[in-house]
Write an enzyme that holds these catalytic residues in place. Structure first.
Site, PDB file in Angstrom:
ATOM      1  N   LYS A  97       0.983  -1.449  -0.040  1.00 38.97           N
ATOM      2  CA  LYS A  97       0.256  -0.402   0.196  1.00 38.97           C
ATOM      3  C   LYS A  97       0.565   1.142  -0.003  1.00 38.97           C
ATOM      4  O   LYS A  97       1.674   1.792   1.121  1.00 38.97           O
ATOM      5  CB  LYS A  97      -1.218   0.035   1.142  1.00 38.97           C
ATOM      6  CG  LYS A  97      -1.580   1.132   0.984  1.00 38.97           C
ATOM      7  CD  LYS A  97      -2.390   1.496   2.424  1.00 38.97           C
ATOM      8  CE  LYS A  97      -3.167   2.459   2.642  1.00 38.97           C
ATOM      9  NZ  LYS A  97      -3.994   3.244   3.325  1.00 38.97           N
ATOM     10  N   GLY A 158      -8.184   8.728   9.793  1.00 35.16           N
ATOM     11  CA  GLY A 158      -9.232   9.257  11.352  1.00 35.16           C
ATOM     12  C   GLY A 158      -9.684  10.190  11.375  1.00 35.16           C
ATOM     13  O   GLY A 158     -10.063  10.501  12.628  1.00 35.16           O
ATOM     14  N   ALA A 184      -9.495   5.446   4.602  1.00 36.65           N
ATOM     15  CA  ALA A 184      -9.467   6.749   5.200  1.00 36.65           C
ATOM     16  C   ALA A 184     -10.832   7.534   5.361  1.00 36.65           C
ATOM     17  O   ALA A 184     -11.866   7.554   4.790  1.00 36.65           O
ATOM     18  CB  ALA A 184      -8.293   7.327   4.292  1.00 36.65           C
ATOM     19  N   THR A 207      -9.267   2.778  12.050  1.00 36.02           N
ATOM     20  CA  THR A 207      -9.415   3.653  12.885  1.00 36.02           C
ATOM     21  C   THR A 207     -10.695   3.317  13.354  1.00 36.02           C
ATOM     22  O   THR A 207     -11.315   3.780  14.966  1.00 36.02           O
ATOM     23  CB  THR A 207      -9.958   5.137  12.964  1.00 36.02           C
ATOM     24  OG1 THR A 207      -7.676   5.582  12.105  1.00 36.02           O
ATOM     25  CG2 THR A 207      -9.136   6.327  14.202  1.00 36.02           C
TER      26      THR A 207
END
Lengths: 256, 70, 387
Positions: A97, A158, A184, A207
Site C-alpha cells: 500500500k 482518522g 480513510a 481507526t
C-alpha cells in the site's frame, strides 16, 4: 455477488482492515478475526530498542491474512521506495500500500510523489495499491502506470467523516479499469455501506474499528455493512427521481 | 572506542565488545529477529543474512520491523 | 470499478465484439431483444442515468421500450442539458475530393459510379472554408473520399495550418490513416476524427465493401485505436443505419464506445447517425433494415441514457422538421447549410454531392430554430488559439 480480484488473486471479503491504533495486539487479533477480512495492512517502523518485545506481527496469522505493508511515514517518493524495498525484504511479500503523506496535519497523500513512486515500484515488480485523494485524473494516470488498484480517500485519515469525496468517488468508480478500494475517513458502518452502494469494489477501515468501545463488535458491524452495501449495488438500486418539468410532450411528433 | 549508530542513536562499545555481526547486535540489544529487516549504511539486509553480515566501526544501522498500521 | 472492466484490459475490440456475437452469428440477439419485458425497461430507466451496461442498453433499444420513448426523452434531455448546458455547437463540412478507390455499394462516390469527380487544391479548400468563416462558423469538418494520391498528410497539415487562425475546431472525416499519420495531423491542429464502421456485421460489411482498402473490416475496426494512441481529442463513431439491424448495431457501437472510453480516456467519443436513404428508383426491399424516425429517436435516446458525456452529432441528411425536434432531445453538435460536393460553397452546382441534403436551410434559419427550442447556438466551443 462475485469475488474481489486484485492482481489475479481472489478474495471473498471486501473489507480490508488496518492493524494500527488498537489497545493491544490481542484485541487487534480478535477484531481481525471478527471482521472476516483477508487482507490486513501493517506498517514499518524502527524497532523500539527500549521496548523490543512489542510484537504485533506475532498476533497476525499469516496463513489466514495477506499482509499488506504500507509506506506510512514516507513523505517523498524516495522514502516510500525505500520503505517498500524494506518491507519486501522483511516479508517476501510484493504487495504494497503506497502512502506518501508529507502533510502531518491531515496526512493527505501527495499526488506527485505517489505517481512517481508508483511508476518505479511497478517496474520493480511490486503489486502497488496507491492511497490517493479522490482525484479521477490521478486515478487514471496510476492505472496507466500499472497499479493493481486505486485507493481514494473518503475523508482524511482518522477523521471518521465518511464520504466527503462522494462525487469524485463516483467518477473514479465509473471510469476505473482496476478495483477501487475506498480508504480513510470511514467512521461508521453506514459509510462503508454507502461506498459499496455506489460501486466501490472494497473498503479499508482502521481507526473506526480500533478505537471503538468494543472493537470486536464494531468489526462485525463493518463486515455486515460491507456485505449489505455490496448486495444492494448488485441488486440494482433505483436512482433518486427528480420531479419532471411540466412541459409539452417531447416525442409527440412521432406518428404511431 | 568503537561506535555504531543504531536507529539514529550512537552506541559506543569497547573495541573487543562491539558485536561482530548483525545477529550479535540484535542479541546484545535484546531484539528478537522476528519480522525485522535491517539497513547497514543504506543497504538492505534480510533476516536470513544477519548472521553473515559483519559490522564495522562507524556504520549506520537501521533496524526496522513490521508493526500495526492502517 | 466500472462493470464493463470485468473483461481483460488487454482484449482488443475485435475480440470483444466476437465474444458478444456482435460481429457475426447475431441470431441469438433477436430472441434476447424479444424477451425484454416492461419491467426490464423500467429497471433500465430507474438506474443511474448516463451510465452504460449492456443489459441496460439492450432493454432501452428493445421493442418493449418503444412505449417508453417519452420518458426516455425526458431523461435524455435533462441529462444532456446537465452535462452540456444549453449550448448547441454548429459546424459545417468542406468536401475536399470525390475521387475514390473504394467500391462501397451504398455510396454516391463509389469508384464504380460514373460521374465527373472533383478535388480541391489547398487554396480552393481554403476559399471554401473562408465562405464558412464569413457565415460565422468556427468548427469545420474536412471530408474526403479515399483519394490518397491527392489528399495526403502534407495536404491536410498544410490546410490545417492555414485554417488554424480562422477556426477553433478542425476535424476530419476521411479515409483511414495510420497511427503515425494521425499523430502528424493531431500535431498540426486537427483535433477530431470521424470514421464510420458502417456496419459491425462482418458478413454485411463484406457484401457492401467490394474493393479498395476499406474492404478490410479488421483494419477499419482498428482505426480508433490508432487515433486514440496518436492523441486525437475527439473520436466520432457511427454506423450507416439501414445496412443491418439497428438494434444490434447499437449494441456493437456501444461496446466500441465503452472500450474506447476506457482505453483512451483523454479522448471524447461522439456518435453520428447517418441514415441510409435509397436513391430514386431503388426498391426499399433492397434494404430490409431501414430505420423509421421512431427507431432513430429510440436509438439516440438509448445511447444518451447510457453515455452521459458522449457527443451526439446530427447532420443535414435529416429533414428540417425532424432535426428541430431532435435538437432538444440529445444532440450536442449540428451542421447547417451544408454542401456535400467539393467546391459546393463556391459553386453549388459545379459538382455532384455525396448525399442529398434534406435540411437545406441556411445557417441563420437553423440558428433561429435552435433558439426557438431554448438552446444557444455556439459557433466557437473553445479557443484553440493556444496551440
Amino acid at each position: 455477488m462475485g469475488k474481489l480480484t486484485i492482481a489475479g488473486r481472489t478474495f471473498d471479503s471486501r473489507l480490508l482492515v488496518g492493524t494500527g491504533k488498537f489497545s493491544s495486539p490481542q484485541v487487534m487479533a480478535k477484531a481481525l478475526a471478527a471482521s472476516g477480512a483477508e487482507i490486513v495492512t501493517v506498517a514499518l517502523r524502527r524497532v523500539d530498542i527500549d521496548n523490543p518485545a512489542d510484537d504485533t506481527l506475532r498476533e497476525i496469522d499469516q496463513d489466514r491474512f495477506l499482509l499488506l505493508p504500507n509506506t506510512s511515514g514516507a513523505r517523498t517518493a524516495e522514502e516510500a521506495i525505500r520503505l517498500a524495498r524494506l518491507a519486501r525484504a522483511a516479508t517476501g511479500i510484493e504487495w504494497l500500500k503506497l502512502e506518501v503523506t508529507p502533510d502531518p496535519y491531515y496526512l493527505l497523500p501527495c499526488p506527485v510523489e505517489t505517481l512517481k513512486a508508483a511508476e518505479i515500484l511497478v517496474k520493480e515488480g511490486f503489486v502497488v495499491l496507491p492511497y490517493i485523494n479522490a482525484d479521477p485524473i490521478l486515478a487514471k494516470r496510476l492505472q496507466d502506470v500499472g497499479t493493481a488498484t486505486v485507493m481514494p480517500l473518503g475523508s482524511p485519515i482518522g477523521s471518521n467523516q465518511g464520504l466527503k469525496t462522494r462525487a469524485s468517488l463516483e467518477i473514479i468508480i465509473e471510469q476505473s479499469t482496476v478495483p477501487v478500494v475506498v480508504d480513510a475517513g470511514l467512521g461508521l458502518p453506514s459509510h462503508v455501506a454507502e461506498a459499496m452502494e455506489i460501486g466501490a469494489d472494497a473498503v479499508l477501515v482502521n481507526t473506526a474499528i480500533a478505537t471503538a468501545g468494543d472493537p470486536v463488535e464494531m468489526a462485525v458491524a463493518f463486515k455486515l455493512a460491507v456485505e449489505a452495501g455490496r448486495k444492494a449495488c448488485v441488486a440494482g438500486p433505483r436512482a433518486p427521481q427528480r420531479t419532471a418539468e411540466a412541459s409539452s410532450p417531447l416525442t409527440g411528433f412521432l406518428r404511431e | 572506542m568503537k561506535s555504531l549508530k543504531v536507529n539514529g542513536v550512537e552506541r559506543r562499545f569497547d573495541p573487543d565488545e562491539m558485536p561482530g555481526t548483525l545477529s550479535a547486535l540484535l542479541d546484545a540489544l535484546g531484539v528478537g529477529a522476528n519480522a525485522v529487516v535491517a539497513e547497514v549504511d543504506g543497504r538492505i539486509v534480510r533476516r536470513d543474512e544477519f548472521h553473515r553480515t559483519e559490522l564495522q566501526d562507524g556504520q549506520q544501522i537501521e533496524l526496522i520491523k513490521l508493526m500495526g498500521g492502517g | 470499478m466500472n462493470q464493463q472492466s470485468a473483461i481483460s484490459n488487454q482484449q482488443s475490440i475485435g475480440s470483444i465484439l466476437g465474444d458478444h456475437r456482435l460481429d457475426a452469428d447475431r441470431g441469438s440477439w433477436d430472441q434476447r431483444l424479444r424477451e425484454v419485458t416492461s419491467r426490464d425497461v423500467e429497471a433500465a430507466l430507474a438506474s443511474r442515468p448516463g451510465s452504460y451496461n449492456q443489459e441496460k442498453l439492450l432493454a432501452l433499444i428493445s421493442p418493449a421500450a418503444e412505449g417508453y420513448l417519452e420518458q426516455m426523452a425526458r431523461i435524455s434531455r435533462s441529462l444532456t442539458v446537465q452535462r452540456f448546458g444549453r449550448a448547441m455547437r454548429l459546424y459545417a463540412p468542406v468536401y475536399l475530393s470525390s475521387y475514390c478507390v473504394n467500391r462501397c455499394q451504398y455510396c454516391g462516390f463509389n469508384h464504380d459510379n460514373e460521374f465527373a469527380r472533383a478535388r480541391l487544391s489547398v487554396q480552393e479548400a481554403v476559399a471554401e472554408a473562408e465562405i464558412l468563416a464569413a457565415e460565422g462558423y468556427r468548427d469545420i469538418l474536412l471530408v474526403s473520399s479515399e483519394d490518397r494520391a491527392f489528399i495526403t498528410v502534407a495536404y491536410l497539415t498544410e490546410l490545417a495550418r492555414r485554417l488554424r487562425d480562422k477556426f477553433s475546431f478542425i476535424s476530419i472525416e476521411i479515409f483511414q490513416l495510420s497511427q503515425a499519420e494521425y499523430g502528424q495531423l493531431a500535431n498540426a491542429g486537427i483535433q477530431g476524427c470521424t470514421l464510420y464502421q458502417e456496419t459491425y456485421d462482418r458478413t454485411v460489411y463484406a457484401r457492401y465493401h467490394l474493393g479498395g482498402p476499406k474492404a478490410d473490416y479488421d483494419r477499419r475496426l482498428r482505426a480508433f485505436d490508432d487515433m486514440g494512441r496518436a492523441g486525437m481529442r475527439e473520436l466520432g463513431l457511427g454506423v450507416l443505419l439501414g445496412l443491418a439491424d439497428w438494434r444490434v448495431e447499437t449494441l456493437a457501437l456501444a461496446e466500441h464506445a465503452s472500450y474506447l472510453m476506457r482505453r483512451y480516456w483523454q479522448s471524447r467519443v461522439s456518435f453520428s447517425f447517418p441514415r441510409l436513404r435509397p436513391a430514386c428508383g431503388v426498391p426499399s426491399t433492397e434494404f430490409p433494415h431501414l430505420l423509421s424516425d421512431r427507431n432513430l429517436v429510440q436509438m439516440m435516446l438509448a445511447l444518451r441514457l447510457c453515455f452521459a458525456d458522449a457527443g451526439i452529432v446530427l447532420s443535414t441528411r435529416e429533414p428540417a422538421w425532424l432535426r428541430d425536434h431532435l435538437i432538444e432531445l440529445a444532440v450536442t453538435r449540428i451542421s447547417a447549410g451544408s454542401r456535400t460536393s467539393p467546391g459546393g460553397y463556391t459553386d453549388p452546382n459545379a459538382h455532384t454531392g455525396q448525399f442529398d441534403v434534406n435540411d437545406s436551410r441556411s445557417p441563420s434559419e437553423v440558428v433561429a430554430a435552435i433558439k426557438s427550442k431554448g438552446f444557444d447556438p455556439v459557433w466557437k466551443d473553445w479557443d484553440g488559439a493556444l496551440w
